[in-house]
Scaffold this active site. Structure first.
Site, PDB file in Angstrom:
ATOM      1  N   ASP A 153       0.832  -1.289  -0.101  1.00  0.00           N
ATOM      2  CA  ASP A 153       0.005  -0.071   0.137  1.00  0.00           C
ATOM      3  C   ASP A 153       0.764   1.341   0.152  1.00  0.00           C
ATOM      4  O   ASP A 153       0.625   2.134   0.874  1.00  0.00           O
ATOM      5  CB  ASP A 153      -1.031   0.129   1.284  1.00  0.00           C
ATOM      6  CG  ASP A 153      -1.935   0.700   0.757  1.00  0.00           C
ATOM      7  OD1 ASP A 153      -2.441   1.169  -0.043  1.00  0.00           O
ATOM      8  OD2 ASP A 153      -2.905   1.140   1.913  1.00  0.00           O
ATOM      9  N   LYS A 155       2.087   4.973  -1.018  1.00  0.00           N
ATOM     10  CA  LYS A 155       1.284   6.009  -1.650  1.00  0.00           C
ATOM     11  C   LYS A 155       1.720   7.233  -0.992  1.00  0.00           C
ATOM     12  O   LYS A 155       1.912   7.129   0.279  1.00  0.00           O
ATOM     13  CB  LYS A 155      -0.164   5.577  -1.806  1.00  0.00           C
ATOM     14  CG  LYS A 155      -0.849   5.432  -0.368  1.00  0.00           C
ATOM     15  CD  LYS A 155      -2.272   5.250  -0.424  1.00  0.00           C
ATOM     16  CE  LYS A 155      -2.922   4.601   0.568  1.00  0.00           C
ATOM     17  NZ  LYS A 155      -4.352   4.693   0.519  1.00  0.00           N
ATOM     18  N   ASN A 158       0.797   7.257   2.882  1.00  0.00           N
ATOM     19  CA  ASN A 158       1.296   6.522   3.818  1.00  0.00           C
ATOM     20  C   ASN A 158       2.630   6.656   3.939  1.00  0.00           C
ATOM     21  O   ASN A 158       3.694   5.882   4.677  1.00  0.00           O
ATOM     22  CB  ASN A 158       1.054   5.115   3.600  1.00  0.00           C
ATOM     23  CG  ASN A 158      -0.379   4.449   3.677  1.00  0.00           C
ATOM     24  OD1 ASN A 158      -1.198   5.094   4.474  1.00  0.00           O
ATOM     25  ND2 ASN A 158      -0.765   3.568   2.838  1.00  0.00           N
ATOM     26  N   ASP A 171       1.806   2.700   7.635  1.00  0.00           N
ATOM     27  CA  ASP A 171       0.647   1.796   7.505  1.00  0.00           C
ATOM     28  C   ASP A 171       0.913   0.411   6.990  1.00  0.00           C
ATOM     29  O   ASP A 171       1.111   0.296   5.461  1.00  0.00           O
ATOM     30  CB  ASP A 171      -0.201   2.607   6.672  1.00  0.00           C
ATOM     31  CG  ASP A 171      -1.687   2.067   6.334  1.00  0.00           C
ATOM     32  OD1 ASP A 171      -1.728   0.924   6.674  1.00  0.00           O
ATOM     33  OD2 ASP A 171      -2.505   2.847   5.846  1.00  0.00           O
ATOM     34  N   THR A 190      -4.375   0.285  -3.081  1.00  0.00           N
ATOM     35  CA  THR A 190      -5.125   1.635  -3.456  1.00  0.00           C
ATOM     36  C   THR A 190      -5.156   1.497  -4.830  1.00  0.00           C
ATOM     37  O   THR A 190      -4.347   1.462  -5.540  1.00  0.00           O
ATOM     38  CB  THR A 190      -4.627   2.798  -2.982  1.00  0.00           C
ATOM     39  OG1 THR A 190      -4.439   2.596  -1.519  1.00  0.00           O
ATOM     40  CG2 THR A 190      -5.354   4.047  -3.041  1.00  0.00           C
TER      41      THR A 190
HETATM   42  P1  ADP Z   1      -4.986   3.370   7.566  1.00  0.00           P
HETATM   43  O1  ADP Z   1      -4.249   1.680   7.585  1.00  0.00           O
HETATM   44  O2  ADP Z   1      -6.485   3.359   8.407  1.00  0.00           O
HETATM   45  O3  ADP Z   1      -4.784   3.949   6.430  1.00  0.00           O
HETATM   46  P2  ADP Z   1      -2.672   4.895   8.614  1.00  0.00           P
HETATM   47  O4  ADP Z   1      -1.847   3.894   9.335  1.00  0.00           O
HETATM   48  O5  ADP Z   1      -2.239   5.203   7.325  1.00  0.00           O
HETATM   49  O6  ADP Z   1      -4.121   4.026   8.805  1.00  0.00           O
HETATM   50  O7  ADP Z   1      -3.084   6.298   9.478  1.00  0.00           O
HETATM   51  C1  ADP Z   1      -4.124   7.192   9.083  1.00  0.00           C
HETATM   52  C2  ADP Z   1      -3.618   8.616   8.741  1.00  0.00           C
HETATM   53  O8  ADP Z   1      -3.211   8.844  10.057  1.00  0.00           O
HETATM   54  C3  ADP Z   1      -1.975   8.627   8.181  1.00  0.00           C
HETATM   55  O9  ADP Z   1      -2.325   8.685   6.728  1.00  0.00           O
HETATM   56  C4  ADP Z   1      -1.563  10.096   8.843  1.00  0.00           C
HETATM   57  O10 ADP Z   1      -2.075  11.234   8.196  1.00  0.00           O
HETATM   58  C5  ADP Z   1      -1.904   9.984  10.254  1.00  0.00           C
HETATM   59  N1  ADP Z   1      -0.919   9.180  11.026  1.00  0.00           N
HETATM   60  C6  ADP Z   1      -0.614   7.656  11.012  1.00  0.00           C
HETATM   61  N2  ADP Z   1       0.569   7.531  11.671  1.00  0.00           N
HETATM   62  C7  ADP Z   1       1.014   8.781  12.041  1.00  0.00           C
HETATM   63  C8  ADP Z   1       2.153   9.086  12.723  1.00  0.00           C
HETATM   64  N3  ADP Z   1       2.963   8.352  13.233  1.00  0.00           N
HETATM   65  N4  ADP Z   1       2.381  10.319  12.888  1.00  0.00           N
HETATM   66  C9  ADP Z   1       1.710  11.433  12.475  1.00  0.00           C
HETATM   67  N5  ADP Z   1       0.417  10.937  11.830  1.00  0.00           N
HETATM   68  C10 ADP Z   1       0.204   9.733  11.518  1.00  0.00           C
HETATM   69 MG    MG Z   2      -3.054   4.576   5.503  1.00  0.00          MG
END
Ligand code: ADP
Ligand code: MG
Length: 269
Positions: A153, A155, A158, A171, A190
């Protein structure tokens, strides 16, 4: 970026997540995904800030089957995160908690947010900046592949940025282990970043399946997007976009390409 808080964003109940709340104080929402909310949080003992990804696994919203699926997927994600922690361009899982209705993953806080938002703000990036980001990204991806892990994934949403604008890959929700020679068939990721072989094997039972190369295809899509300010494969009708991907049909039509070197264009040919 702070998002609005709706009624569905109420903080998880105290009792179920006691251990987490004893150690951390959750603050504003900084991101969200399909089944998760990400909040800034403060480590009570030290005052240090982190990010916590909170996943709901309660029977209220999901069927029992879906529940087990989310739990299993999150456990896989945690296992892989622990395995890859420590790489300079991969997010570090600091802590994790599992209660009956929630799973909490505590990460380094990436204060400058998503590469996606940074790109939107800048429209397109210079070749110099793109080179530096892609080098870090490819180092992270190589590290995953050497450890027989495929991300699936990749992109700009992430890829997160720290205070010094250094990237960290995050992610790992679709990541999995893949032994050399082993193939996958599952359709996940995606749409705009899917490699043609992922689409083809989902339509053709005789297709041999796909391998870790799909991450490199996504890296190519990211490289193109950073330089052009728009993705190589896009059509408002998704089926036509998927056809463009399968035919490898893209153009250097955005005005951003006028000023790009032949060396970088050559990378796509
Ligand atoms: P999902 O698997 O639901 O897509 P993600 O792990 O990608 O979840 O987290 C969703 C969003 O949260 C990310 O795209 C980012 O904007 C924010 N995010 C996630 N982890 C962090 C982090 N360690 N620090 C800051 N923002 C984060
Ligand atoms: Mg994500």
């Amino acid at each position: 970026m702070t998002l609005d808080v709706g009624p569905e964003d109420e903080l998880p109940d105290w009792a179920a997540a006691k251990e987490f709340y004893q150690k951390y104080d959750p603050k504003d929402i900084i991101g969200r995904g399909v089944s998760s909310v990400v909040r800034r949080c403060v480590h009570r003992a030290t005052g240090d800030e982190f990010a916590v990804k909170i996943m709901e696994v309660s029977a209220e919203r999901l069927s029992l089957e879906q529940l087990e699926e989310v739990r299993d997927a999150t456990r896989r994600e945690m296992h892989i995160l622990r395995q890859v922690a420590g790489h300079p361009h991969i997010i570090t899982l600091i802590d994790s908690y599992e209660s009956s209705s929630f799973m909490f993953l505590v990460f380094d806080l990436m204060r400058k947010g998503e590469l996606f938002d940074y790109l939107t703000e800048k429209v397109a990036l210079s070749e110099k900046e793109t080179r530096s980001i892609m080098r870090s990204l490819l180092e992270a991806v190589n590290f995953l592949h050497v450890n027989n892990i495929v991300h699936r994934d990749l992109k700009p949403e992430n890829i997160l940025l720290d205070d010094n604008m250094q990237i960290r890959l995050s992610d790992f929700g679709f990541s999995c282990h893949l032994e050399p020679g082993e193939k996958l068939r599952e359709l996940c990721g995606t749409p705009g970043y899917l490699a043609p072989e992922i689409l083809k094997c989902s339509m053709d039972e005789t297709h041999p399946g796909y391998g870790k190369e799909v991450d490199l295809w996504a890296c190519g899509v990211i490289l193109f997007t950073l330089l052009a300010g728009s993705p190589p494969f896009w059509h408002r009708r998704q089926i036509l976009m998927l056809r463009m991907i399968m035919e490898g049909q893209y153009q250097f039509s955005s005005p951003e390409w006028d000023d790009r070197s032949n060396t970088v264009k050559d990378l796509f040919l």
